[in-house]
Design an enzyme around this catalytic site. Structure first.
Site, mmCIF file in Angstrom:
data_model
loop_
_atom_site.group_PDB
_atom_site.id
_atom_site.type_symbol
_atom_site.label_atom_id
_atom_site.label_comp_id
_atom_site.label_asym_id
_atom_site.label_seq_id
_atom_site.Cartn_x
_atom_site.Cartn_y
_atom_site.Cartn_z
ATOM 1 C CB CYS A 1 -0.951 -0.002 1.192
ATOM 2 S SG CYS A 1 -2.087 -1.398 1.129
ATOM 3 C CB CYS B 1 -12.843 -1.165 6.627
ATOM 4 S SG CYS B 1 -13.013 -2.227 8.078
ATOM 5 C CB SER B 2 -9.664 2.276 3.405
ATOM 6 O OG SER B 2 -8.791 1.170 3.440
ATOM 7 C CB ILE C 1 -12.292 -2.734 -2.958
ATOM 8 C CG1 ILE C 1 -12.237 -3.752 -1.814
ATOM 9 C CG2 ILE C 1 -11.606 -3.262 -4.220
ATOM 10 C CD1 ILE C 1 -10.873 -4.048 -1.287
ATOM 11 C CE LYS D 1 -14.973 4.319 6.295
ATOM 12 N NZ LYS D 1 -15.424 4.246 4.896
ATOM 13 C CG HIS E 1 -6.368 2.345 0.121
ATOM 14 N ND1 HIS E 1 -5.206 2.934 -0.369
ATOM 15 C CD2 HIS E 1 -5.949 1.275 0.869
ATOM 16 C CE1 HIS E 1 -4.162 2.250 0.064
ATOM 17 N NE2 HIS E 1 -4.573 1.244 0.797
#
Lengths: 377, 377
Positions: free
Chosen positions: B83, B205-206, B208, B322, B326
């Site tokens: 990442c 959670c970030s 997809i 977030k 991402h």
């Protein structure tokens, strides 16, 4: 700021079923540092070249893996450029040392390919090609078979001339205990081997291999240091059908031109070469693209035995990708290490006499990337 | 040699089903060059960050793909560091410009993730983790849930404090038309969202995402140029179980220390931050690791609204991972572009007043890699 190689180490290349990716990294780094008489605590930056761990093992983030193996927190950078990944790593380390931001850099090339069926590997190797090429169903051997067919048609050579390249590279590998295939082959053996993608047969193709190679670069000189006097990367379209001429690689020509200019040397000054013979036809084309033979005459290098370690311009004394083996990202680093060892007179039975200047050419895919590194004592 | 950002462009982040990897590269490069008023023919080197094209599309060799898209033959280098791939690309371009070997470098971060089932993506994301973590069956959300649980236990915060981070980042995203989720959320919405990996819920959670971001770096200054005054990479073990303390990331601490030293500035000089909030807990930890909040007090940043664009030390005005989204390797480049835009006063509704110095922190995996980039007008 000058950049020198201080030492290096190549693991055995081959089907190393008892060794993991981590084992190969560890072994090559440990002995490369020993060879350079250097402590890992003094390494300031590491470049690691690897192509396929993401697909084969679902393992990305190799820079962090290296941090864990050696318990270090320095900058570690993974680069990937298909089969040129190793020499791109060399190029990047060379470049940051030129910047004077670091004084010492380790370069690791590693690939672990033989744990899965070769059919899967064939698929993954096509990740170096374009999506249209993948969709067509062609393999990498198929792409190079297209190149060979066109070359045969344009320049009137046949498989007989490819055989000369393969026989020579196997001869060199027979003198290299680190090689995957340390044995000679005969013309009969070549002629009777199965076709992989016509006109290429088994002995025209480099194998699937495991292996790693590590070198230590430094801006400080010591005994046995060999200078990297040039390192250049060039790129070209990823698809073969976007090229004007598939019998030459524009990327190699550009990288060669730029590196000779950077090094300030001429072709006649070069004593030996390591070139990218993923398929025998690629060695012939490389010799032409680099400017050592006229177009259509690259075959003479092996036919006239110039390319043998005792010849006028030795080529692939390591055994090349064909016979030393081709653990993808290890290859570009190994080429440079072979030149380093030859220049230091420590190549044993295959030692080139008075080797002072060596050139390595490594390509990715069908020439979408090319790297030329030139070393000089 | 100083290094400046001349311009850049971020595509919309989100589920972009009508755009390919190539489309995203093309769009971001085209408009980044337009923003910098620069011709691609004058670009001397390109760095492209990408993590998952190899696994999702069986597409490696992206440097050659870029060569084909723009019909150029210059050195193009792909870097990958999970990442952190995007900011490693920024770091490498910065480094080669410092070397004075090049004057202009393009940095592309791109990821195309939404074409395949999210279950497969979850598997591929684990390529940023170690083989033992993969074999255990844990997901990335699971790894960060372990971190959050330990942090909750050690520092007595609860999900209420994580909610503050998520609500703030969604608020910022609601002011950013390029964001994947341009809407605010309420505490009720946060509290009623499904658990992903306890104690983390959906809004911790970030997502997809698809997207690309490109910036042009140069050693020449022009109107609107913002200097990169420091760029540092540090690494740490790939496995969480090799860490002494999972509530802090040693790699961020080292990269921060080294970059403040390089920049010659102090924390009090920094006007705004973009930090790696792949999960809300990571933003809190980042603020502590970077030295802006004492250990255990990072939660105060959002609780006390310091982190809002109008606050004392704005954090993730882009919406963060977030809520801006991402697309993995695009993130690190986007962080830097967000700072560039803020410093140039062109961030519209979320403009930070008198923004002059910005810091971006981007991590790979669970902190196996960390990059800190500092920008200053």
């Amino acid at each position: 700021m000058k950049v020198y190689i201080k030492g290096g180490y190549q693991t055995k290349f081959g089907e190393l079923w008892d060794k993991s990716l981590e084992d190969l990294i560890f072994e090559s780094v440990k002995f490369a540092l020993k060879d350079a008489n250097f402590d890992i605590k003094n390494v300031e930056v590491i470049y690691i070249g690897n192509m396929l761990a993401s697909q084969i093992y679902n393992q990305n983030h190799l820079n962090s893996l290296v941090s864990e193996i050696f318990n270090i927190n320095i900058p570690i950078i993974r680069v990937e450029s298909a089969c040129a990944s190793g020499s791109v790593a060399v190029n990047q380390a060379y470049t940051v040392l030129k910047s004077n931001l670091y004084k010492n850099a380790l370069v690791i090339g590693v690939e672990k390919m033989t744990d899965i069926p070769s059919k899967k590997i064939s698929k993954f190797l096509m990740s170096a090609a374009s999506s249209s090429e993948r969709l067509s169903g062609i393999t990498f051997a198929g792409l190079y078979a297209l190149i060979a067919s066109k070359y045969f048609s344009d320049y009137k050579i046949t498989s007989r001339q490819l055989a000369d390249v393969s026989i020579k590279n196997h001869f060199h590998a027979s003198l290299n205990e680190k090689s995957q295939f340390p044995f000679k082959i005969t013309l009969d053996k070549y002629n009777n081997s199965p076709i992989i993608a016509s006109p290429l047969n088994l002995f025209d193709c480099s194998p699937i291999s495991d292996g790693a190679c590590t070198i230590l670069l430094s801006s400080e000189k010591q005994k046995n240091s060999v200078e990297i006097v040039a390192s250049k990367v060039a790129t070209d379209s990823i698809s073969l059908d976007k090229r004007e001429n598939i019998c030459e690689f524009k990327s190699t020509k550009i990288a060669a031109l730029n590196s000779f200019k950077e090094a300030g040397i001429e072709r006649k000054d070069v004593d030996l070469l390591e070139v990218h013979d993923c398929f025998t036809i690629a060695e012939i084309i490389a010799l032409e693209d680099l400017g050592f033979y006229k177009k259509g005459e690259g075959y003479r290098s092996s036919k006239e035995k110039d390319s043998y370690y005792y010849g006028k311009l030795p080529v692939n004394t390591s055994g090349g990708l064909k016979a030393c083996g081709h653990p993808i990202a290890a290859t570009g680093v190994k080429q440079v290490l072979e030149l380093f060892n030859q220049i230091n007179g420590r190549s044993g039975k295959r030692q080139v006499k008075n080797a002072k200047v060596g050139l390595a050419q490594n390509i990715g895919g069908t020439g979408g990337t090319a790297v030329v590194n030139i070393l000089k004592k």
